[in-house]
Design an enzyme around this catalytic site. Structure first.
Site, PDB file in Angstrom:
ATOM      1  N   THR A 205       0.717  -1.175   0.262  1.00 58.58           N
ATOM      2  CA  THR A 205      -0.179   0.161   0.122  1.00 58.58           C
ATOM      3  C   THR A 205       0.872   1.303  -0.039  1.00 58.58           C
ATOM      4  OG1 THR A 205      -1.613  -1.146   1.180  1.00 58.58           O
ATOM      5  CG2 THR A 205      -1.894   1.249   1.256  1.00 58.58           C
TER       6      THR A 205
ATOM      7  N   LYS B 116       3.844   4.173  17.929  1.00 61.19           N
ATOM      8  CA  LYS B 116       3.668   5.305  17.705  1.00 61.19           C
ATOM      9  C   LYS B 116       4.093   6.363  18.801  1.00 61.19           C
ATOM     10  CE  LYS B 116       0.705   4.423  13.654  1.00 61.19           C
ATOM     11  NZ  LYS B 116      -0.763   4.171  13.474  1.00 61.19           N
TER      12      LYS B 116
HETATM   13  N1  HSE Z   1      -2.947   0.407  11.006  1.00 65.50           N
HETATM   14  C1  HSE Z   1      -2.639   1.626  11.134  1.00 65.50           C
HETATM   15  C2  HSE Z   1      -3.593   2.584  11.752  1.00 65.50           C
HETATM   16  C3  HSE Z   1      -2.064   2.132  10.100  1.00 65.50           C
HETATM   17  O1  HSE Z   1      -4.811   2.026  11.432  1.00 65.50           O
HETATM   18  O2  HSE Z   1      -3.650   3.742  11.931  1.00 65.50           O
HETATM   19  C4  HSE Z   1      -1.141   3.390  10.028  1.00 65.50           C
HETATM   20  O3  HSE Z   1       0.009   3.313  10.991  1.00 65.50           O
END
Ligand code: HSE
Length: 447
Positions: free
Chosen positions: A19, A209
Site C-alpha cells: 500500500t 507510535k
Molecule cells: N494500522 C495503522 C492505523 C496504519 O490503523 O492507524 C497506519 O499506521
C-alpha cells in the site's frame, strides 16, 4: 550519499511495493518535475525490491530485485526506503544499508519503536540519516512539528488518536451501532489495518507510535518495553452510549506527560469531553495535541493511514535529505533524535503511579442498598463520585437480575483505584468484574 551520486540527483532504492510502497512510487513518479523544481535536485527511483515484479517498472528503467538485500548492496543507491514493515528482514536490511553508507527512510513504526536505539546509534557512527516521519500518524507531519516547529518548547504533554483503525471502529460502533468484526473487516479492505489486526485493536500499533512521539517530545531513548498498553476490544456499544449520556466520547488515546514523578507513557481507551476538539476526530482520521510551555496547545489533524497520506510523509523525508545534502553549511545530517544528548534522568512511570478520573461500569444485583455499599467503598479510599447513571435492567441484565451502574469518579492514584475496584468486585452484590475507563480532562487546554 555514495561517491557516484552527484549533487543534482538522489538515487532511491525502494523496498516493498505494498500500500505505502505503491503510493510512494506513484507520488514520486507523477510529481517528479515539481519536486525537482522545489528541491533543485531529481529524486529518482533506480531500484525496487518486490516479490511481485511489474513490467511497468522495467519500462521506467527501474532495476527490479526479489531480494531486498540487493538494494542495500547496490552502490548506485543513495537512500534506501524501507516500506515492508515487520522486524525481519527489515532490521537486518536497514543495518546493512547504514553499514553501506546509505541514508534510510522508513514507515516502520514497530521497527523504530523496538530497535530504533540500535539503528540510530549505527546511523550516528556512519554519519547517515534515518528518517521516519511516515511511521507516526500517516500524513500528519508530527515528528517535524516536534523537532522543528516546537523546538523552542519544553513539552509538558501530548495526547493523540494515532491508530486510524481503532478510531474508525469506535466511530462506527458509536454512530451506527455496527458490530466490531464487520467494521474491522472494512478497515482491512480499505488498507488501514495492520497485517495482524490485533496490533490495531489491542493498542500495540498506537504504543509503537507513542513510544516514538515521547522520544521526540522529551529527548528520551525509545522505551517501548515500558509503555502501558490497552486496546479497544473490550469496549462495548453500551459503554459508548453511557459515556455519551455523561457528555463524553470514548477515544483510543496515546498519552505521554512529564510529571514531577516521571513520564507517563500510556495507550488506552479514554473518556474525553464531547466539547474537546479531539473528541470530534472521527473515522480513520488521526489527531495529536501537543502542550508546549511557549506555544501552548497546538493540534495536528489529518489522515493517519492510507497510501497517499503515508507516501506524503515518506517523500517529505526524501526531500529533507535531498535538501540537507545540497546544503554545504549543514552537510547531510538531519538529527533523527537527539541521540548524543538523550535525557536519562526521566523514569517512565508504571501505570499504577498515574493519577486520573475514572468511568466505572459495575454490574450489580438489583438489591436495596447496593449503591450505598459501593459508594461507601469509594469513600473509604478517598474517591468522590462526580456523576452516576443507573438504568432499568434489560436484555442480559434482566435475565441475570443485574443492573448496570455507571459512575464518574474524582481524580485518584491508579493503584488506589485498583484496590477500591478489588473491594467492589468482592461484594456479594456485585456480579461481574468492573469495567474501568480512564478520563482525560485536559483542563484549560484546547484539545
Ligand atoms: N494500522 C495503522 C492505523 C496504519 O490503523 O492507524 C497506519 O499506521
Amino acid at each position: 550519499m555514495s561517491q557516484e551520486s552527484d549533487k543534482q540527483r538522489l538515487r532511491i532504492g525502494l523496498c516493498g511495493l505494498g500500500t505505502v510502497g505503491g503510493g510512494t512510487l506513484r507520488l514520486l513518479t507523477t510529481k517528479q518535475a515539481e519536486i525537482t523544481r522545489r528541491v533543485g535536485m531529481t529524486l529518482d527511483i533506480v531500484h525496487v525490491a518486490t516479490r511481485r515484479p511489474d513490467a511497468s517498472l522495467q519500462e521506467l528503467g527501474i532495476r527490479i530485485s526479489q531480494d531486498v538485500f540487493d538494494v542495500a548492496r547496490n552502490p548506485d543507491v543513495d537512500i534506501l526506503v524501507e516500506l515492508m514493515g515487520g522486524f525481519e528482514p527489515a532490521l537486518e536490511l536497514v543495518l546493512l544499508a547504514i553499514e553501506n553508507g546509505k541514508h534510510v527512510v522508513t514507515a516502520n513504526k514497530a521497527l523504530i519503536a523496538v530497535h530504533g536505539n540500535v539503528i540510530f546509534e549505527a546511523a550516528r557512527k556512519k554519519g547517515v540519516v534515518v528518517a521516519y516521519e511516515s511511521a507516526v500518524a500517516g500524513g500528519i507531519p508530527i515528528i517535524k512539528a516536534l523537532r522543528e516547529g516546537l523546538a523552542a518548547n519544553s513539552i509538558h504533554w501530548l495526547a493523540g488518536i494515532i491508530n486510524g483503525t481503532s478510531n474508525y471502529i469506535l466511530t462506527e460502533m458509536g454512530e451506527r451501532k455496527r458490530d466490531f468484526p464487520e467494521v474491522l473487516k472494512e478497515a482491512q479492505q480499505l488498507g488501514y489495518a495492520e497485517a495482524d489486526p490485533t496490533f490495531d485493536v489491542e493498542g500495540i500499533d498506537a504504543a509503537h507510535k507513542l513510544t516514538i512521539l515521547a522520544a521526540n517530545a522529551f529527548g528520551i531513548a525509545l522505551q517501548f518495553e515500558k509503555i502501558y498498553t490497552e486496546g479497544i476490544s473490550k469496549i462495548t456499544t453500551a459503554d459508548i452510549a453511557y459515556a455519551e449520556e455523561l457528555g463524553y466520547r470514548i477515544k483510543h488515546l496515546g498519552i505521554t506527560r512529564i510529571t514531577p514523578k516521571g513520564i507517563e507513557l500510556r495507550v488506552h481507551p479514554t473518556l474525553v469531553s464531547e466539547r474537546q476538539l479531539i473528541a470530534n476526530v472521527n473515522g480513520v482520521m488521526n489527531a495529536v495535541v501537543v502542550k508546549g510551555d511557549s506555544a501552548g496547545s497546538t493540534l495536528y489533524y489529518g489522515a493517519g493511514a492510507g497510501a497517499n497520506a503515508t507516501a506524503s510523509s515518506v517523500v517529505a523525508d526524501l526531500i529533507d535529505i535531498a535538501r540537507a545534502g545540497k546544503d554545504d553549511r549543514t552537510g547531510s545530517v538531519i538529527p533523527p533524535l537527539a541521540f548524543s544528548n538523550l535525557r536519562t534522568d526521566l523514569e517512565i512511570l508504571d501505570i499504577s503511579e498515574i493519577e486520573s478520573e475514572y468511568y466505572l461500569r459495575i454490574s450489580a444485583y438489583d438489591r436495596v442498598g447496593v449503591m450505598a455499599k459501593i459508594s461507601q467503598v469509594l469513600t473509604n479510599y478517598g474517591i468522590n463520585i462526580e456523576a452516576v447513571i443507573q438504568k432499568e435492567p434489560h436484555g442480559a441484565d434482566l435475565e441475570k437480575g443485574t443492573v448496570p451502574m455507571v459512575l464518574l469518579t474524582s481524580r485518584i492514584l491508579e493503584k488506589t483505584m485498583d484496590i477500591a475496584i478489588g473491594v467492589i468486585e468482592s461484594l456479594d452484590e456485585v456480579a461481574d468484574s468492573v469495567t474501568r475507563i480512564r478520563v482525560e480532562l485536559f483542563n484549560d487546554e484546547i484539545a
